[in-house]
Design a protein around this motif. Structure first.
Motif, PDB file in Angstrom:
ATOM      1  N   THR A 113      -0.355 -35.576 -14.719  1.00  0.00           N
ATOM      2  CA  THR A 113       0.612 -35.123 -13.728  1.00  0.00           C
ATOM      3  C   THR A 113       0.691 -33.607 -13.693  1.00  0.00           C
ATOM      4  O   THR A 113       0.778 -33.004 -12.618  1.00  0.00           O
ATOM      5  CB  THR A 113       1.996 -35.709 -14.036  1.00  0.00           C
ATOM      6  OG1 THR A 113       1.903 -37.136 -14.064  1.00  0.00           O
ATOM      7  CG2 THR A 113       3.016 -35.277 -12.987  1.00  0.00           C
ATOM      8  N   ARG A 114       0.633 -32.977 -14.864  1.00  0.00           N
ATOM      9  CA  ARG A 114       0.733 -31.526 -14.942  1.00  0.00           C
ATOM     10  C   ARG A 114      -0.506 -30.843 -14.383  1.00  0.00           C
ATOM     11  O   ARG A 114      -0.480 -29.646 -14.124  1.00  0.00           O
ATOM     12  CB  ARG A 114       0.970 -31.107 -16.390  1.00  0.00           C
ATOM     13  CG  ARG A 114       2.309 -31.571 -16.941  1.00  0.00           C
ATOM     14  CD  ARG A 114       2.418 -31.335 -18.437  1.00  0.00           C
ATOM     15  NE  ARG A 114       2.354 -29.938 -18.758  1.00  0.00           N
ATOM     16  CZ  ARG A 114       2.348 -29.472 -20.018  1.00  0.00           C
ATOM     17  NH1 ARG A 114       2.377 -30.323 -21.018  1.00  0.00           N
ATOM     18  NH2 ARG A 114       2.301 -28.188 -20.246  1.00  0.00           N
ATOM     19  N   ARG A 142      -0.459 -32.504  -9.817  1.00  0.00           N
ATOM     20  CA  ARG A 142       0.607 -32.059  -8.918  1.00  0.00           C
ATOM     21  C   ARG A 142       0.490 -30.586  -8.551  1.00  0.00           C
ATOM     22  O   ARG A 142       0.566 -30.247  -7.361  1.00  0.00           O
ATOM     23  CB  ARG A 142       1.971 -32.357  -9.543  1.00  0.00           C
ATOM     24  CG  ARG A 142       2.339 -33.836  -9.519  1.00  0.00           C
ATOM     25  CD  ARG A 142       3.735 -34.066 -10.045  1.00  0.00           C
ATOM     26  NE  ARG A 142       4.737 -33.389  -9.241  1.00  0.00           N
ATOM     27  CZ  ARG A 142       6.031 -33.370  -9.543  1.00  0.00           C
ATOM     28  NH1 ARG A 142       6.468 -33.993 -10.628  1.00  0.00           N
ATOM     29  NH2 ARG A 142       6.879 -32.746  -8.765  1.00  0.00           N
ATOM     30  N   LEU A 175      -2.446 -30.187  -6.113  1.00  0.00           N
ATOM     31  CA  LEU A 175      -2.126 -30.603  -4.753  1.00  0.00           C
ATOM     32  C   LEU A 175      -1.205 -29.601  -4.067  1.00  0.00           C
ATOM     33  O   LEU A 175      -1.320 -29.363  -2.853  1.00  0.00           O
ATOM     34  CB  LEU A 175      -1.468 -31.987  -4.775  1.00  0.00           C
ATOM     35  CG  LEU A 175      -2.370 -33.153  -5.203  1.00  0.00           C
ATOM     36  CD1 LEU A 175      -1.574 -34.448  -5.240  1.00  0.00           C
ATOM     37  CD2 LEU A 175      -3.568 -33.283  -4.271  1.00  0.00           C
ATOM     38  N   GLY A 176      -0.292 -29.004  -4.839  1.00  0.00           N
ATOM     39  CA  GLY A 176       0.593 -27.990  -4.265  1.00  0.00           C
ATOM     40  C   GLY A 176      -0.175 -26.765  -3.803  1.00  0.00           C
ATOM     41  O   GLY A 176       0.046 -26.256  -2.696  1.00  0.00           O
ATOM     42  N   SER A 190      -7.278 -26.712  -4.106  1.00  0.00           N
ATOM     43  CA  SER A 190      -6.908 -27.771  -5.051  1.00  0.00           C
ATOM     44  C   SER A 190      -7.959 -27.942  -6.143  1.00  0.00           C
ATOM     45  O   SER A 190      -7.629 -28.178  -7.311  1.00  0.00           O
ATOM     46  CB  SER A 190      -6.705 -29.086  -4.304  1.00  0.00           C
ATOM     47  OG  SER A 190      -7.875 -29.460  -3.597  1.00  0.00           O
ATOM     48  N   TRP A 195       8.543 -26.746  -3.889  1.00  0.00           N
ATOM     49  CA  TRP A 195       7.268 -26.798  -3.180  1.00  0.00           C
ATOM     50  C   TRP A 195       6.309 -25.730  -3.659  1.00  0.00           C
ATOM     51  O   TRP A 195       5.116 -25.775  -3.336  1.00  0.00           O
ATOM     52  CB  TRP A 195       7.508 -26.632  -1.679  1.00  0.00           C
ATOM     53  CG  TRP A 195       8.253 -27.762  -1.074  1.00  0.00           C
ATOM     54  CD1 TRP A 195       9.610 -27.829  -0.847  1.00  0.00           C
ATOM     55  CD2 TRP A 195       7.717 -29.011  -0.631  1.00  0.00           C
ATOM     56  NE1 TRP A 195       9.937 -29.033  -0.296  1.00  0.00           N
ATOM     57  CE2 TRP A 195       8.797 -29.780  -0.144  1.00  0.00           C
ATOM     58  CE3 TRP A 195       6.426 -29.546  -0.599  1.00  0.00           C
ATOM     59  CZ2 TRP A 195       8.616 -31.057   0.365  1.00  0.00           C
ATOM     60  CZ3 TRP A 195       6.251 -30.812  -0.087  1.00  0.00           C
ATOM     61  CH2 TRP A 195       7.327 -31.559   0.387  1.00  0.00           C
TER      62      TRP A 195
END
Length: 222
Positions: A21-22, A25, A28-29, A70, A176
């Motif tokens: 996740t780290r 995410r 993707l941001g 990304s 965001w």
């Protein structure tokens, strides 16, 4: 020693439990931010060039920027997570280490992007260009960050004082934003976590030294 191993186990669980996740995410941001920027920029360029298909051109530019942004951030974060595993001395990465890792991530991103988006002939040029971009951007960031920390230390307000939150501060604090500006307490907690890892490594090294001494004494005695 049991306490040392328990502490090491807890530290490793904390670091690896949310590792995917780290990495995903933030990637993707960054991809969303760079993709949006590419879409807008592509649309403007297509309009200025009077392209018959400005929407298609903008979409293609946005997709390319999303892929590159990304991919770069995923490579960089993954290497930062795995570097301490490969090289324990990098548990606390210096600005020089981060510059080298960012450059390597740029090389991998350029090679991957050149292969996927342009073809095999663009692998080497893409690796060179993006390697230079990644290295240069991280180097400039390290300089800016060092000056920012110096400025914070020189102009830290007295206790009880409050400062107004500016636009960029609110932007960095936004959920965001892929980039986050750390407060003093957050930076302190981050350093404490890294210090815990160093203390665990030192304790394990001491344990290994003690085991080697015991083995040596047994060998000498026999």
């Amino acid at each position: 020693m049991d306490r040392t191993r328990e502490t090491q186990h807890e530290y490793q669980q904390q670091q690896h439990s949310d590792a995917p996740t780290r990495v995903i995410r933030p990637a993707l941001g960054v991809g969303a931010l760079s993709g949006t920027t590419g879409f807008i920029t592509g649309g403007l360029i297509a309009t200025l060039k009077s392209s018959p298909t400005p929407g298609l051109f903008a979409l293609g530019t946005g997709v390319n920027c999303f892929f590159l942004g990304s991919t770069y951030w995923a490579f960089r974060n993954s290497m930062l997570k795995l570097a301490p595993v490969w090289y324990p001395s990098l548990r606390i990465a210096t600005p020089r280490d981060r510059t080298a890792i960012s450059g390597a991530a740029g090389v991998l991103t350029g090679a991957t992007g050149g292969l996927v988006l342009r073809g095999p002939g663009h692998v080497i040029p893409g690796a060179i260009i993006w390697g230079l971009v990644g290295t240069g951007a991280q180097y400039l960031y390290a300089i800016a960050d060092e000056r920012y920390l110096e400025n914070v230390q020189q102009h830290t307000p007295a206790s009880g004082e409050t400062s107004k939150t500016g636009f960029w501060e609110r932007a960095f604090r936004s959920g965001w934003s892929p980039v986050k500006r750390l407060t003093h307490e957050e930076y302190k907690r981050m350093l404490e976590g890294k210090l815990l890892g160093v203390e665990v490594d030192i304790a394990l090294i001491d344990e290994e030294i003690e085991n080697l001494r015991n083995s040596s004494d047994k060998t000498s005695g026999s």
